[in-house]
Design an enzyme around this catalytic site. Structure first.
Site, PDB file in Angstrom:
ATOM      1  N   TRP A 131       0.800  -1.224   0.000  1.00 23.94           N
ATOM      2  CA  TRP A 131       0.000   0.000   0.000  1.00 23.94           C
ATOM      3  C   TRP A 131       0.833   1.274   0.000  1.00 23.94           C
ATOM      4  O   TRP A 131       0.296   2.356  -0.176  1.00 23.94           O
ATOM      5  CB  TRP A 131      -0.886   0.013   1.261  1.00 23.94           C
ATOM      6  CG  TRP A 131      -0.099  -0.402   2.490  1.00 23.94           C
ATOM      7  CD1 TRP A 131      -0.053  -1.653   3.032  1.00 23.94           C
ATOM      8  CD2 TRP A 131       0.801   0.406   3.256  1.00 23.94           C
ATOM      9  NE1 TRP A 131       0.831  -1.670   4.085  1.00 23.94           N
ATOM     10  CE2 TRP A 131       1.353  -0.415   4.261  1.00 23.94           C
ATOM     11  CE3 TRP A 131       1.186   1.751   3.213  1.00 23.94           C
ATOM     12  CZ2 TRP A 131       2.277   0.052   5.200  1.00 23.94           C
ATOM     13  CZ3 TRP A 131       2.104   2.218   4.145  1.00 23.94           C
ATOM     14  CH2 TRP A 131       2.631   1.359   5.127  1.00 23.94           C
ATOM     15  N   ASN A 132       2.156   1.198   0.236  1.00 27.58           N
ATOM     16  CA  ASN A 132       2.874   2.447   0.534  1.00 27.58           C
ATOM     17  C   ASN A 132       3.048   3.368  -0.676  1.00 27.58           C
ATOM     18  O   ASN A 132       3.078   4.587  -0.518  1.00 27.58           O
ATOM     19  CB  ASN A 132       4.209   2.171   1.240  1.00 27.58           C
ATOM     20  CG  ASN A 132       5.185   1.394   0.406  1.00 27.58           C
ATOM     21  OD1 ASN A 132       4.802   0.737  -0.554  1.00 27.58           O
ATOM     22  ND2 ASN A 132       6.449   1.455   0.766  1.00 27.58           N
ATOM     23  N   LYS A 155      -2.989  -8.393  -7.338  1.00 27.61           N
ATOM     24  CA  LYS A 155      -3.559  -8.514  -5.984  1.00 27.61           C
ATOM     25  C   LYS A 155      -2.921  -7.371  -5.188  1.00 27.61           C
ATOM     26  O   LYS A 155      -1.737  -7.408  -4.864  1.00 27.61           O
ATOM     27  CB  LYS A 155      -3.227  -9.871  -5.356  1.00 27.61           C
ATOM     28  CG  LYS A 155      -3.811 -10.054  -3.947  1.00 27.61           C
ATOM     29  CD  LYS A 155      -2.779  -9.808  -2.859  1.00 27.61           C
ATOM     30  CE  LYS A 155      -3.369  -9.913  -1.469  1.00 27.61           C
ATOM     31  NZ  LYS A 155      -3.979  -8.655  -1.020  1.00 27.61           N
ATOM     32  N   GLY A 207       6.681  -6.383  -0.653  1.00 29.72           N
ATOM     33  CA  GLY A 207       6.018  -6.362   0.653  1.00 29.72           C
ATOM     34  C   GLY A 207       6.988  -6.740   1.744  1.00 29.72           C
ATOM     35  O   GLY A 207       8.203  -6.569   1.617  1.00 29.72           O
ATOM     36  N   GLU A 229      10.603  -8.236  -3.603  1.00 28.35           N
ATOM     37  CA  GLU A 229      11.076  -6.897  -3.206  1.00 28.35           C
ATOM     38  C   GLU A 229      10.587  -6.672  -1.783  1.00 28.35           C
ATOM     39  O   GLU A 229       9.428  -6.333  -1.576  1.00 28.35           O
ATOM     40  CB  GLU A 229      10.473  -5.838  -4.141  1.00 28.35           C
ATOM     41  CG  GLU A 229      10.932  -5.923  -5.574  1.00 28.35           C
ATOM     42  CD  GLU A 229      12.325  -5.352  -5.780  1.00 28.35           C
ATOM     43  OE1 GLU A 229      12.879  -4.746  -4.835  1.00 28.35           O
ATOM     44  OE2 GLU A 229      12.864  -5.526  -6.869  1.00 28.35           O
ATOM     45  N   CYS A 263      10.289   1.519   1.789  1.00 25.80           N
ATOM     46  CA  CYS A 263      11.235   0.408   1.992  1.00 25.80           C
ATOM     47  C   CYS A 263      12.663   0.936   2.061  1.00 25.80           C
ATOM     48  O   CYS A 263      13.477   0.435   2.822  1.00 25.80           O
ATOM     49  CB  CYS A 263      11.078  -0.631   0.893  1.00 25.80           C
ATOM     50  SG  CYS A 263      11.153   0.063  -0.761  1.00 25.80           S
ATOM     51  N   GLU A 360      12.845  -3.792  11.173  1.00 25.01           N
ATOM     52  CA  GLU A 360      12.496  -2.662  10.311  1.00 25.01           C
ATOM     53  C   GLU A 360      11.433  -1.830  11.014  1.00 25.01           C
ATOM     54  O   GLU A 360      10.418  -2.368  11.446  1.00 25.01           O
ATOM     55  CB  GLU A 360      11.941  -3.163   8.969  1.00 25.01           C
ATOM     56  CG  GLU A 360      11.558  -2.018   8.033  1.00 25.01           C
ATOM     57  CD  GLU A 360      10.885  -2.480   6.737  1.00 25.01           C
ATOM     58  OE1 GLU A 360      10.200  -3.523   6.747  1.00 25.01           O
ATOM     59  OE2 GLU A 360      11.042  -1.775   5.724  1.00 25.01           O
TER      60      GLU A 360
HETATM   61  P1  NAP Z   1       2.819  -7.195   3.406  1.00 23.55           P
HETATM   62  O1  NAP Z   1       1.983  -7.350   4.595  1.00 23.55           O
HETATM   63  O2  NAP Z   1       3.774  -8.259   3.066  1.00 23.55           O
HETATM   64  O3  NAP Z   1       1.819  -6.941   2.179  1.00 23.55           O
HETATM   65  C1  NAP Z   1       2.269  -6.790   0.854  1.00 23.55           C
HETATM   66  C2  NAP Z   1       1.300  -7.505  -0.060  1.00 23.55           C
HETATM   67  O4  NAP Z   1       1.406  -8.909   0.188  1.00 23.55           O
HETATM   68  C3  NAP Z   1      -0.152  -7.154   0.211  1.00 23.55           C
HETATM   69  O5  NAP Z   1      -0.859  -7.171  -0.999  1.00 23.55           O
HETATM   70  C4  NAP Z   1      -0.603  -8.280   1.119  1.00 23.55           C
HETATM   71  O6  NAP Z   1      -1.990  -8.490   1.123  1.00 23.55           O
HETATM   72  C5  NAP Z   1       0.112  -9.448   0.496  1.00 23.55           C
HETATM   73  N1  NAP Z   1       0.299 -10.583   1.387  1.00 23.55           N
HETATM   74  C6  NAP Z   1       0.838 -10.566   2.628  1.00 23.55           C
HETATM   75  N2  NAP Z   1       0.865 -11.823   3.130  1.00 23.55           N
HETATM   76  C7  NAP Z   1       0.349 -12.637   2.179  1.00 23.55           C
HETATM   77  C8  NAP Z   1       0.116 -14.037   2.107  1.00 23.55           C
HETATM   78  N3  NAP Z   1       0.424 -14.851   3.113  1.00 23.55           N
HETATM   79  N4  NAP Z   1      -0.456 -14.529   0.990  1.00 23.55           N
HETATM   80  C9  NAP Z   1      -0.768 -13.711  -0.028  1.00 23.55           C
HETATM   81  N5  NAP Z   1      -0.568 -12.373  -0.024  1.00 23.55           N
HETATM   82  C10 NAP Z   1      -0.011 -11.845   1.069  1.00 23.55           C
HETATM   83  O7  NAP Z   1       3.659  -5.847   3.437  1.00 23.55           O
HETATM   84  P2  NAP Z   1       3.186  -4.475   4.040  1.00 23.55           P
HETATM   85  O8  NAP Z   1       3.486  -4.508   5.476  1.00 23.55           O
HETATM   86  O9  NAP Z   1       1.832  -4.119   3.608  1.00 23.55           O
HETATM   87  O10 NAP Z   1       4.190  -3.501   3.267  1.00 23.55           O
HETATM   88  C11 NAP Z   1       5.261  -2.930   3.846  1.00 23.55           C
HETATM   89  C12 NAP Z   1       6.510  -3.771   3.613  1.00 23.55           C
HETATM   90  O11 NAP Z   1       6.820  -3.762   2.222  1.00 23.55           O
HETATM   91  C13 NAP Z   1       7.706  -3.196   4.310  1.00 23.55           C
HETATM   92  O12 NAP Z   1       8.484  -4.228   4.853  1.00 23.55           O
HETATM   93  C14 NAP Z   1       8.453  -2.509   3.181  1.00 23.55           C
HETATM   94  O13 NAP Z   1       9.820  -2.313   3.435  1.00 23.55           O
HETATM   95  C15 NAP Z   1       8.193  -3.435   2.050  1.00 23.55           C
HETATM   96  N6  NAP Z   1       8.382  -2.772   0.754  1.00 23.55           N
HETATM   97  C16 NAP Z   1       9.406  -3.195  -0.039  1.00 23.55           C
HETATM   98  C17 NAP Z   1       9.643  -2.550  -1.255  1.00 23.55           C
HETATM   99  C18 NAP Z   1      10.759  -2.974  -2.172  1.00 23.55           C
HETATM  100  O14 NAP Z   1      10.735  -2.594  -3.335  1.00 23.55           O
HETATM  101  N7  NAP Z   1      11.739  -3.740  -1.731  1.00 23.55           N
HETATM  102  C19 NAP Z   1       8.823  -1.489  -1.636  1.00 23.55           C
HETATM  103  C20 NAP Z   1       7.792  -1.099  -0.797  1.00 23.55           C
HETATM  104  C21 NAP Z   1       7.571  -1.761   0.397  1.00 23.55           C
HETATM  105  P3  NAP Z   1      -2.919  -7.898   2.311  1.00 23.55           P
HETATM  106  O15 NAP Z   1      -2.809  -6.432   2.244  1.00 23.55           O
HETATM  107  O16 NAP Z   1      -4.261  -8.430   1.923  1.00 23.55           O
HETATM  108  O17 NAP Z   1      -2.395  -8.458   3.588  1.00 23.55           O
END
Ligand code: NAP
Length: 473
Positions: A131-132, A155, A207, A229, A263, A360
């Site tokens: 979402w960020n 998704k 994520g 990522e 991130c 983090e």
């Molecule tokens: P997250 O909880 O992992 O969610 C990211 C996506 O994954 C969402 O669409 C989420 O769906 C889905 N998801 C999570 N668990 C899942 C599972 N077990 N099965 C299927 N889908 C699943 O991450 P977040 O907390 O929202 O985002 C922040 C994180 O993203 C931070 O750690 C940030 O550093 C990282 N990030 C990394 C980058 C990069 O390029 N490296 C860029 C931006 C952010 P739901 O929303 O439905 O749970």
């Protein structure tokens, strides 16, 4: 219902959405598969005009698109408009450069004939996005793969359904086929089912480590190519010869942009002992100057966090860090607003046994460490299990670069803040994931690099030679 827009500035529940039906999922998969079969016969340049059109539509609808993100996750309107423009830049870049970057490459070889690698689409992909940066995260996968010829199912995060639909609508309004990108409100089980479907050929996730592990597991079980990522604990290293004024001007922005929910936000400030006191004083001053408020108001400089849950998480991390011995140098006071604001906070004296040392912190919290040498800064940077990005400031660019190359991350900027642009590869190492998005590396992430070796007649002399059939010349 999991998919829900709750405005984090007003707490109003704006809209809720039901999970995708089995019929919607089947239609999306079958349409994506059919489009792949059409696209694989067409050259990438045939899609260039459509991608430019998508960029144009994003620019034309910038105001409306930006407001959707502000409502979904509280981003400052000003920053949201910047994100829409960045998406258009990414789309234009891949529209202009992909055909060239995807041209076949000839190989020097001792094999008989002419050897070349041709690049073909792999097939439909699933992208799972956070979402960020609700549009930018989609565009990083969408633009290159649209040009490659991989149709996509999206998704998106459960808290940004409005943004998912707005992006999909732009694609639909363009002359690109509707199946280029289809948004589905998938629950986690449905994500696994879609990954297992034989029509899906790859998965791209951005994520958290937790989300990444689950989705990578499903991809691995089904032998689907994937890119991850994930999170970062990026360092901002200030060497003893750095210009403190410039460094301080960039430091607070590098932490507070997008309410600290990036991130690649600088999360660990590692500062040479001679500059440490000055640095902390300036960081406090700059953190104290931000103005929380309505994200639509251009005078607001601190956005609310994306959700109540995100704010509660950062609060519990800060509370635990302090309970385990960290010094609260600034912040951690409640902000008088119903919005999900978290006051910019500075923690120092964080020891390796403190959970904050390795976690983090995805919000406006800066950790500051004091070091006595470049080597100590490098060693501290590399203690993290994550390896996404980083920044090094030095009065001597070469010295900065020497430190940068020893940091175990996928990206480091010297004497500048991090920027994300389509021509620069984006991604990390260690638990920050694998694979790259953007640039030619991202373009080739989901490509069948097919070896074709052609000759007018086989080299019969070497027929018995087994694997190595060489030209006698
Ligand atoms: P997250 O909880 O992992 O969610 C990211 C996506 O994954 C969402 O669409 C989420 O769906 C889905 N998801 C999570 N668990 C899942 C599972 N077990 N099965 C299927 N889908 C699943 O991450 P977040 O907390 O929202 O985002 C922040 C994180 O993203 C931070 O750690 C940030 O550093 C990282 N990030 C990394 C980058 C990069 O390029 N490296 C860029 C931006 C952010 P739901 O929303 O439905 O749970």
């Amino acid at each position: 219902m999991a998919y829900k827009t709750v405005n984090p500035y007003t707490n109003e529940v704006v809209k809720e959405y039901s999970d995708a039906t089995p019929e919607q999922i089947e239609n999306a998969l079958s349409d994506a598969h059919n489009l792949y079969n059409q696209w694989k016969l067409e050259a990438p340049e045939s899609r260039s005009k459509q991608l430019h059109e998508i960029a144009d539509l994003m620019r034309q609808n910038s105001d409306e698109l930006a407001k959707v993100m502000v409502t979904d996750m509280g981003k400052l309107y000003r920053e949201a408009q910047g994100e829409v423009e960045l998406c258009a830049i990414i789309a234009d870049y891949f529209a202009d450069h992909s055909a060239d970057l995807l041209k076949p490459t000839k190989l020097e070889t001792i094999a008989t004939g002419v050897a070349q690698v041709k690049k073909h689409p792999l097939g439909p992909l699933l992208m799972v996005e956070p979402w960020n940066f609700p549009y930018y995260q989609i565009m990083r996968v969408f633009a290159p793969n649209f040009m490659v010829g991989n149709p996509m199912i999206l998704k998106h995060a459960a808290i940004t359904p409005g943004s998912a639909l707005a992006f999909e609508k732009i694609v639909k309004e363009s002359s690109a086929p509707d199946a280029s990108l289809v948004n589905l409100f998938l629950n986690y089980d449905q994500v696994s089912d879609v990954i297992a479907d034989p029509r899906i050929q790859g998965v791209a996730l951005t994520g958290s480590e937790r989300g990444g592990k689950s989705v990578a597991k499903a991809a691995g079980e089904n032998l689907k190519k994937n890119t991850m990522e994930l999170g970062g604990t990026d360092v901002f290293i200030v060497l003893d010869d750095a210009d403190i004024e410039t460094t301080a001007e960039i430091a607070w922005r590098a932490r507070l942009y997008n309410a600290g929910q990036v991130c690649t936000s600088s999360k660990r400030f590692i500062v040479a002992a001679n500059l440490y006191d000055q640095f902390v004083a300036k960081l406090k001053e700059n953190f104290a100057s931000v103005k929380p408020g309505d994200p639509m108001d251009n005078s607001t400089t601190l956005a609310p966090m994306s959700s109540k849950k995100a704010k509660e998480k950062i609060q519990s991390q800060v509370d635990e860090a302090i309970a385990k011995g960290a010094n609260l140098a600034y912040g951690n006071e409640p902000i008088d607003s119903p919005g999900q604001f978290f006051q910019p906070t500075i923690l120092t004296d964080i020891k390796p046994d403190n959970p904050a040392f390795s976690e983090e912190m995805f919000g406006p919290v800066a950790q500051v460490y004091k070091v006595d040498s470049d080597q100590e800064a490098i060693d501290l940077a590399n203690t993290s299990d994550l390896g996404l990005g980083g920044i090094v400031f030095s009065g001597d660019q070469k010295r900065g670069e020497a430190v940068a190359t020893k940091i175990e991350t996928g990206m480091v900027f010297v004497n500048n803040f991090m920027v994300s642009l389509p021509e620069l590869p984006f991604g990390g190492v260690k638990n920050s994931g694998y694979g790259r998005e953007m640039s030619d590396l991202g373009l080739n992430a989901f490509v069948n690099e097919q070896l074709i070796v052609t000759t007018d007649k086989p080299n019969m002399d070497n027929l018995a030679g087994g694997l190595v059939a060489t030209d006698p010349e």
